[in-house]
Design an enzyme around this catalytic site. Structure first.
Site, mmCIF file in Angstrom:
data_model
loop_
_atom_site.group_PDB
_atom_site.id
_atom_site.type_symbol
_atom_site.label_atom_id
_atom_site.label_comp_id
_atom_site.label_asym_id
_atom_site.label_seq_id
_atom_site.Cartn_x
_atom_site.Cartn_y
_atom_site.Cartn_z
ATOM 1 N N LYS A 1 1.059 3.993 -2.994
ATOM 2 C CA LYS A 1 0.640 5.372 -2.764
ATOM 3 C C LYS A 1 1.783 6.361 -2.992
ATOM 4 C CE LYS A 1 -3.728 4.704 -1.770
ATOM 5 N NZ LYS A 1 -4.798 5.263 -2.624
ATOM 6 N N TYR B 1 0.836 -1.204 0.000
ATOM 7 C CA TYR B 1 0.000 0.000 0.000
ATOM 8 C C TYR B 1 0.867 1.248 0.000
ATOM 9 C CZ TYR B 1 -3.765 3.186 1.472
ATOM 10 O OH TYR B 1 -4.671 4.211 1.548
#
Length: 243
Positions: free
Chosen positions: A159, A155
């Site tokens: 991001k 993640y």
């Protein structure tokens, strides 16, 4: 005439959470929008009460490039050239550490969060270039600026990539009148919290950002004149540190 009647927007991950809140805010402003997500029934709930002239539901997996291109063609045929894209579709898993995350979960996280945003940008870019007008909002995360054990390796990497994608897009396309903003929220009360390794209680959920707070940030960015661009916007709960 509605305030945003000249705006045609695609919003991904629009069935729940931040995406649904952004969609509702844009609908209230009078924009014509395409609600994009994997679950048609959730999109229809958000679009309830809207005419087909204002909101259409486009089931689509953003990690599937052919599906994205078909969706973009449908939106253009229904509404015209898209000038606002909100890349909000996001995913995370419960097992998040480098040592333990399975490669399939790494691939899925990166394919949805980062490659999905790339797919959508590429699909609308020719039309925006022709218009010499476009705004792309990538809903990243504070984890896209600061490495986060809580967010996990896949993640956090995806991001960070999303922020870099935003900056590169604006560097390359600014001369074509295209702006790109990475909105980086802290903790938000959305369904992705259900995937936390440690459950989040109702008291904490009430104290963190709500989806409508991030939607307000997206509206702010969209309301600015074309001469003004917000490259990066951090919004976080008052209780959450950032340093």
């Amino acid at each position: 005439m509605s305030e945003w009647s000249d705006k045609i927007a695609i919003i991904t991950g629009a069935g729940t959470g931040i995406g649904a809140a952004v969609a509702e805010a844009f609908i209230e402003k009078g924009a014509r929008i395409a609600l994009v997500g994997r679950r048609k029934e959730k999109l229809e709930e958000v679009a309830e009460g809207c005419s087909q002239d204002q909101a259409i539901c486009c089931p689509c997996d953003v990690s599937d490039r052919d599906s994205v291109n078909s969706m973009a063609e449908e939106v253009a045929s229904r509404f015209g050239t898209v000038n606002v894209l909100v890349n909000n579709a996001g995913f995370n898993t419960k097992v998040r550490s480098l040592a333990d995350v399975v490669p399939e979960d790494w691939d899925k996280t990166v394919n949805i969060n980062l490659t999905g945003a790339f797919n959508c940008i590429r699909a609308v870019l020719p039309g925006m270039r022709e218009l010499k007008d476009g705004l792309i909002i990538n809903v990243s995360s504070i984890a896209g600026i600061r490495a986060s054990v809580l967010g996990g390796v896949a993640y956090t990497a995806s991001k960070h990539g999303m922020v870099a994608l935003s900056l590169c897009t604006e560097l390359e396309e600014g001369e074509n009148g295209i702006r790109c903003c990475a909105i980086c929220p802290g903790e938000v009360e959305t369904p992705i919290l259900d995937e936390r390794p440690v459950p989040v209680g109702p008291e904490h959920r009430a104290r963190i950002l709500q989806p409508e707070d991030v939607a307000a940030a997206a509206v702010f960015v969209t309301t600015l004149p074309k001469r003004a661009s917000v490259s990066e916007l951090v919004i976080k709960p008052t209780l959450q540190g950032f340093g």
